[in-house]
Motif scaffolding. Structure first.
Motif, PDB file in Angstrom:
ATOM      1  N   HIS A 195     101.545 -30.474  20.970  1.00  0.00           N
ATOM      2  CA  HIS A 195     103.008 -30.467  20.954  1.00  0.00           C
ATOM      3  C   HIS A 195     103.565 -31.727  20.290  1.00  0.00           C
ATOM      4  O   HIS A 195     103.412 -32.828  20.824  1.00  0.00           O
ATOM      5  CB  HIS A 195     103.526 -30.328  22.390  1.00  0.00           C
ATOM      6  N   HIS A 219      99.035 -28.462  25.153  1.00  0.00           N
ATOM      7  CA  HIS A 219      99.109 -27.431  26.194  1.00  0.00           C
ATOM      8  C   HIS A 219      98.702 -26.074  25.641  1.00  0.00           C
ATOM      9  O   HIS A 219      98.784 -25.842  24.430  1.00  0.00           O
ATOM     10  CB  HIS A 219     100.505 -27.374  26.822  1.00  0.00           C
ATOM     11  N   HIS A 250      99.110 -22.319  24.582  1.00  0.00           N
ATOM     12  CA  HIS A 250     100.294 -21.680  23.998  1.00  0.00           C
ATOM     13  C   HIS A 250     100.099 -20.175  23.990  1.00  0.00           C
ATOM     14  O   HIS A 250     100.217 -19.515  22.965  1.00  0.00           O
ATOM     15  CB  HIS A 250     100.580 -22.210  22.604  1.00  0.00           C
ATOM     16  N   HIS A 259     108.262 -26.553  15.996  1.00  0.00           N
ATOM     17  CA  HIS A 259     106.892 -26.940  15.649  1.00  0.00           C
ATOM     18  C   HIS A 259     106.874 -27.563  14.246  1.00  0.00           C
ATOM     19  O   HIS A 259     107.670 -27.195  13.378  1.00  0.00           O
ATOM     20  CB  HIS A 259     105.987 -25.706  15.651  1.00  0.00           C
ATOM     21  N   HIS A 305     111.489 -22.445  19.316  1.00  0.00           N
ATOM     22  CA  HIS A 305     111.700 -21.633  20.513  1.00  0.00           C
ATOM     23  C   HIS A 305     112.239 -22.431  21.677  1.00  0.00           C
ATOM     24  O   HIS A 305     112.164 -23.662  21.689  1.00  0.00           O
ATOM     25  CB  HIS A 305     110.384 -20.962  20.931  1.00  0.00           C
ATOM     26  N   HIS A 313     111.809 -23.944  25.150  1.00  0.00           N
ATOM     27  CA  HIS A 313     110.599 -24.393  25.832  1.00  0.00           C
ATOM     28  C   HIS A 313     110.617 -24.087  27.334  1.00  0.00           C
ATOM     29  O   HIS A 313     109.790 -24.603  28.089  1.00  0.00           O
ATOM     30  CB  HIS A 313     110.351 -25.887  25.572  1.00  0.00           C
TER      31      HIS A 313
HETATM   32 CU1  C2O Z   1     105.228 -27.310  23.600  1.00  0.00          CU
HETATM   33 CU2  C2O Z   1     105.690 -24.037  21.133  1.00  0.00          CU
HETATM   34  O1  C2O Z   1     105.415 -25.634  22.381  1.00  0.00           O
END
Ligand code: C2O
Length: 554
Positions: free
Chosen positions: A81, A124, A126, A460, A517, A519
């Motif tokens: 992330h 993390h 996903h 992202h 997106h 979160h």
């Molecule tokens: Cu921390 Cu698309 O994520």
């Protein structure tokens, strides 16, 4: 100096340069782990038998190689992330966006470089809600011989805030998508995996930091919770923010920090209180009334040499609905002046995005709640990842590049009655295509469709500048003149104010497919997302290389 000596000196310099960029290798075995954070035992999915998972600690300039072996019963992917993934989009991780899942029994090696970012990030899972227990810190130190742009701390501690359910989270995720699904409220928050003293069956298992009076510490706070923004405080101590989302900030001193899921905040803590024990505590910031987990996680700040048995001092946390305190924190932070962060002043692509929830008819007179951006609710493909489709040029049946730049209707976005005019959203896999290096400005406008709420929007592949934010409807005529183009804060995740808006800008200088997106995982599951497809640039160094040989297949 003779030529031979020059050669020798140069050789040493080359060796020194090469040696300063390391390859940091990890093996992540993702498998079942039995834990008992509250009164019951649960089997969860975790990395290397640890919860939180291992911390990845690197220097800027390093290469990271993580060999992920999926020994869990679920499909798995890992997302890093906040890492740019410059030309390594195949390692970004969101399921069906940049890769197909790593099936049980399979493995995949993520390889990427850490370039031009320093501070605290995290990793993390996903896929589904597995990030509930599959997460850890990713800490980027300055290159050797470079220092922090603030006082060198005596010690550093990651403080990872999590959210816990006495339930199987993969089942919870599936339930959340059923017609009329009720909100599943968590059972606890955690600090470094532990709920702390205020919960039943805490078992003296509270996370504790020992400090020496007079010394300075760096706390790297990460909000890894699934669905809740969190306030964080330490009794008797102020905190000085020096970084957010792995970007340096002007020092900002405060007694309370608030973080949305996905965000990180680096703070300096001076142990200058009366020696004793103090609670650090985290609990929800609830931007709109709803059912929620109103419990409080604690950890302990213990001064060395103090043997008192008194209960630690508890901080007075803001009220759950204290939006003014949250907004003050979120909006007052500025990027570190003089560090070289430069806002693009020319904008190529303008987008105005209404975002929040929406409805769709589902079955006999029932309606389902969906996440929505410009009344599109994002559906992940299942046959191939979007990045593979894009790379091969065969996108048909995977996605279309007609995501709208504006909502289908101009209305009084934050007015509940007006919002009912346009509450229906539709499922699609529409993305926005961007030319390499174009500059993009996005206005995120929260709507009152279904409900108003603050939404943490994560992009992202890029950091972005936050030029302005506020409440109500964004008005270009009045709000544009308030943009901070000098030292706006930079982030990878922005908590758009409840019933409000935020304006961001970034440069699309990284070819690939990049998810954007909410979160809050419950909203992501409902389709609160879209993606950017950024085309290759004109040179090899702006062209996405082919996928690694071990990229998982669908
Ligand atoms: Cu921390 Cu698309 O994520």
């Amino acid at each position: 100096m003779t030529r031979a000596m020059w050669l020798l000196v140069c050789t040493f310099m080359v060796i020194a340069f090469v040696a300063s960029a390391d390859v940091v290798k990890h093996t992540f075995r993702v498998g079942n782990l039995t834990v008992k954070p509250l009164c019951e035992e649960w089997v969860v999915v975790a990395v290397n038998g640890q919860l939180p998972g291992p911390t990845i600690s690197v220097h800027e300039g390093d290469t990271v190689v993580v060999h992920v072996i999926n020994e869990s019963p679920y499909n798995m992917t890992i997302h890093w992330h906040g890492i740019f993934q410059q030309l390594t989009g195949w390692a970004d991780g969101p399921v069906y966006v940049t890769q197909c899942p790593i099936l049980p029994g399979n493995s995949y090696t993520y390889r990427f470089n850490i370039i031009k970012q320093e501070g605290t990030l995290w990793w993390h899972a996903h896929v589904s809600w597995l990030r509930t227990t599959v997460y850890g810190a990713l800490i980027i130190h300055p290159r050797e011989h470079r220092s922090y742009p603030f006082i060198k701390p005596n010690r550093e501690f990651p403080i990872i805030l999590g959210e816990w359910w006495n339930a199987n989270v993969v089942n919870l995720e599936a339930e959340s998508r059923l017609p009329g699904a009720a909100v599943n409220v968590s059972d606890a928050y955690t600090i470094n995996g532990r709920p702390g003293d205020l919960y039943q069956c805490a078992n003296n298992n509270t996370y504790t930091i020992e400090v020496v009076h007079g010394k300075t510490y760096l706390l790297r706070i990460i909000n890894a919770a699934l669905n809740n923004e969190l306030f964080f405080m330490i009794a008797g101590h102020n905190l000085t923010v020096v970084g957010i989302d792995a970007l340096y900030t002007d020092p900002y001193t405060t007694d309370v920090v608030v973080l949305a899921p996905g965000q990180t905040t680096d703070v300096l803590l001076v142990a200058n209180a009366t020696p004793g024990s103090y609670y650090m505590a985290a609990r929800a910031y609830l931007s709109a009334p709803s059912q929620f987990d109103n419990t409080t996680a604690t950890a302990i700040l213990q001064y060395k040499g103090v043997t008192s048995v008194a209960t630690p001092l508890m901080p007075v946390l803001p009220e759950f609905n204290d939006t003014p305190t949250a907004h003050k924190f979120y909006s007052n932070i500025t990027a570190l002046s003089g560090w070289g962060y430069e806002v693009p002043l020319h904008v190529d692509v303008h987008m105005f995005i209404t975002e929040g929830l929406g409805m769709e008819p589902c079955g006999q007179n029932a309606t389902c709640t969906l996440g929505s951006m410009n009344n599109e609710s994002f559906q992940l493909p299942t046959k191939l990842s979007m990045l593979e489709a894009h790379f091969s040029g065969a996108v048909q049946g995977i996605f279309t590049d007609d995501f709208p730049d504006t909502p289908p209707l101009v209305f009084d976005y934050t007015n509940e009655n007006a919002s009912q005019l346009i509450s229906t959203t539709r499922k699609s896999t529409r993305v926005k295509r961007l030319a390499y290096n174009s500059t993009v400005e996005m206005v995120f406008q929260n709507t009152a469709i279904v409900s108003v709420q603050s939404h943490p929007i994560h992009l992202h592949g890029f950091d972005f500048f936050v030029l302005a934010q506020g409440f109500g409807n964004y008005d270009n005529a009045t709000h544009r003149s308030t943009f901070n183009l000098v030292n706006p804060q930079m982030r990878n995740t922005i908590a758009v104010p409840v019933g409000g808006w935020a304006v961001i800008r970034f440069r699309a200088d990284n070819p690939g497919v990049w998810l954007i997106h909410c979160h809050l995982d419950v909203h992501l599951s409902w389709g609160f997302a879209t993606a950017f497809v950024v085309d290759n640039g004109p040179t090899p160094s702006s062209t996405l290389p082919p996928p690694p040989a071990d990229l998982p297949r669908c």
